[in-house]
Design a protein around this motif. Structure first.
Motif, mmCIF file in Angstrom:
data_model
loop_
_atom_site.group_PDB
_atom_site.id
_atom_site.type_symbol
_atom_site.label_atom_id
_atom_site.label_comp_id
_atom_site.label_asym_id
_atom_site.label_seq_id
_atom_site.Cartn_x
_atom_site.Cartn_y
_atom_site.Cartn_z
ATOM 1 N N UNK A 180 0.819 -1.211 0.000
ATOM 2 C CA UNK A 180 0.000 0.000 0.000
ATOM 3 C C UNK A 180 0.858 1.268 0.000
ATOM 4 N N UNK A 181 1.997 1.229 0.662
ATOM 5 C CA UNK A 181 2.883 2.400 0.639
ATOM 6 C C UNK A 181 3.324 2.710 -0.795
ATOM 7 N N UNK A 182 3.581 1.660 -1.556
ATOM 8 C CA UNK A 182 3.924 1.876 -2.951
ATOM 9 C C UNK A 182 2.770 2.455 -3.751
ATOM 10 N N UNK A 183 1.555 1.993 -3.469
ATOM 11 C CA UNK A 183 0.389 2.480 -4.197
ATOM 12 C C UNK A 183 0.008 3.898 -3.797
ATOM 13 N N UNK A 184 0.289 4.258 -2.553
ATOM 14 C CA UNK A 184 -0.069 5.599 -2.070
ATOM 15 C C UNK A 184 1.118 6.554 -2.081
ATOM 16 N N UNK A 185 2.191 6.171 -2.723
ATOM 17 C CA UNK A 185 3.383 7.031 -2.779
ATOM 18 C C UNK A 185 3.022 8.364 -3.432
ATOM 19 N N UNK A 186 3.525 9.437 -2.863
ATOM 20 C CA UNK A 186 3.242 10.757 -3.405
ATOM 21 C C UNK A 186 2.116 11.469 -2.698
ATOM 22 N N UNK A 187 1.302 10.740 -1.944
ATOM 23 C CA UNK A 187 0.246 11.379 -1.163
ATOM 24 C C UNK A 187 0.823 11.889 0.155
ATOM 25 N N UNK A 188 0.375 13.035 0.624
ATOM 26 C CA UNK A 188 0.894 13.537 1.904
ATOM 27 C C UNK A 188 0.666 12.570 3.053
ATOM 28 N N UNK A 189 -0.453 11.865 3.013
ATOM 29 C CA UNK A 189 -0.790 10.926 4.085
ATOM 30 C C UNK A 189 -0.578 9.483 3.651
ATOM 31 N N UNK A 190 0.251 9.257 2.619
ATOM 32 C CA UNK A 190 0.371 7.922 2.037
ATOM 33 C C UNK A 190 0.828 6.857 3.016
ATOM 34 N N UNK A 191 1.876 7.142 3.785
ATOM 35 C CA UNK A 191 2.393 6.152 4.731
ATOM 36 C C UNK A 191 1.388 5.874 5.828
ATOM 37 N N UNK A 192 0.783 6.931 6.365
ATOM 38 C CA UNK A 192 -0.222 6.746 7.420
ATOM 39 C C UNK A 192 -1.392 5.927 6.909
ATOM 40 N N UNK A 193 -1.893 6.284 5.744
ATOM 41 C CA UNK A 193 -3.043 5.555 5.194
ATOM 42 C C UNK A 193 -2.697 4.088 4.947
ATOM 43 N N UNK A 194 -1.507 3.841 4.404
ATOM 44 C CA UNK A 194 -1.097 2.461 4.138
ATOM 45 C C UNK A 194 -1.049 1.649 5.423
ATOM 46 N N UNK A 195 -0.463 2.224 6.469
ATOM 47 C CA UNK A 195 -0.332 1.486 7.730
ATOM 48 C C UNK A 195 -1.683 1.246 8.381
ATOM 49 N N UNK A 196 -2.564 2.239 8.345
ATOM 50 C CA UNK A 196 -3.880 2.080 8.973
ATOM 51 C C UNK A 196 -4.737 1.083 8.204
ATOM 52 N N UNK A 197 -4.722 1.167 6.874
ATOM 53 C CA UNK A 197 -5.518 0.216 6.078
ATOM 54 C C UNK A 197 -5.003 -1.204 6.288
ATOM 55 N N UNK A 198 -3.684 -1.387 6.273
ATOM 56 C CA UNK A 198 -3.129 -2.725 6.486
ATOM 57 C C UNK A 198 -3.533 -3.269 7.853
ATOM 58 N N UNK A 199 -3.452 -2.425 8.882
ATOM 59 C CA UNK A 199 -3.839 -2.863 10.223
ATOM 60 C C UNK A 199 -5.327 -3.193 10.282
ATOM 61 N N UNK A 200 -6.151 -2.410 9.595
ATOM 62 C CA UNK A 200 -7.590 -2.673 9.585
ATOM 63 C C UNK A 200 -7.916 -3.984 8.882
ATOM 64 N N UNK A 201 -7.232 -4.260 7.772
ATOM 65 C CA UNK A 201 -7.450 -5.524 7.051
ATOM 66 C C UNK A 201 -7.119 -6.708 7.951
ATOM 67 N N UNK A 202 -5.977 -6.639 8.630
ATOM 68 C CA UNK A 202 -5.566 -7.731 9.511
ATOM 69 C C UNK A 202 -6.541 -7.875 10.671
#
Length: 247
Positions: A139-161
């Protein structure tokens, strides 16, 4: 005229034989009371053979996760650029479900054993973290370039798990009797409804008040999470999982 006899049944591969021997002893004697020497003696192999397949006794309890993690990583890497990222990680999580559902009896036995042994619970958490990390890296790769990309990737991954594990435990507690696909699909639907662009449209810059929603079939059932900005991620995920359990 020569007579022929039926060939003896093929022995299971050594790795499978070690797992079968280990669980037989765990159920008969208990995990702590079973040694690697006991396992190899029952399986009819040497200690060197055991450690060729399993670095430790804990690893024999989770023999299939390494392969599943590799499959998940390959699945994510094979995704086309146009794949909706939240849907892709939800589909990747279903690979873990498939692994459990392929052998319900073994999965239920492992679940019961893990509940009884604190060391195995800690080991399982480390395995879960590796799945979460694989999802987050994609997800970090897919959201690269977004200001909140890393945060969104980590939260979505945690939510999926969190959603997947909540449903998986429900299935295991039923001794594998409920429909695993339906149970996990319903849980992952929460994540897709909350974060997926297919369901919610392009993400706005900031967080929405109704950040955690539910699938369209329950339009009046909404879960809203309010959290401090500086709250640790594990606390946010805990609150999400609690909300799923109450829904």
């Amino acid at each position: 005229m020569s007579s022929s006899s039926a060939a003896p049944p093929a022995k299971p591969p050594m790795r499978d034989a070690l797992v079968a021997a280990a669980f037989r002893l765990f159920l008969e004697r208990g995990y702590e009371q079973t040694t690697v020497d006991d396992i190899v003696a029952l399986a009819g192999v040497g200690r060197r053979s055991f450690f060729r397949y399993f670095p430790s006794k804990e690893d024999v309890v989770f023999p299939d996760h390494e392969g599943c993690l590799a499959d998940m990583t390959a699945f994510l890497a094979a995704g086309e650029p146009e794949c909706e990222p939240v849907r892709r990680v939800c589909d990747a999580a279903r690979l873990v479900l498939r692994m459990y559902a392929e052998n319900p009896t073994f999965s239920v036995q492992r679940y019961r054993l893990t509940k009884q042994v604190p060391g195995l619970r800690a080991y399982e958490l480390s395995v879960v973290w590796r799945y979460e990390r694989a999802l987050a890296e994609y997800l970090r790769g897919r959201y690269a370039g977004r200001p909140d990309g890393t945060l969104r990737a980590d939260v979505v991954a945690a939510a999926v798990v969190a959603a997947h594990n909540n449903a998986l435990r429900s299935w295991l507690r039923s001794d594998g009797r409920v429909d695993a696909d339906e149970t996990v699909g319903h849980a992952l639907g929460y994540v897709q409804a909350a974060f997926g662009t297919e369901a919610a449209g392009p993400a706005a810059g900031g967080a929405s008040a109704a950040l955690f929603g539910v699938p369209a079939e329950h339009p009046d059932d909404v879960v809203v999470l309010v959290s401090r900005r500086d709250a640790p991620l594990w606390r946010v995920v805990q609150e999400i999982e609690t909300a799923f359990g109450r829904a």
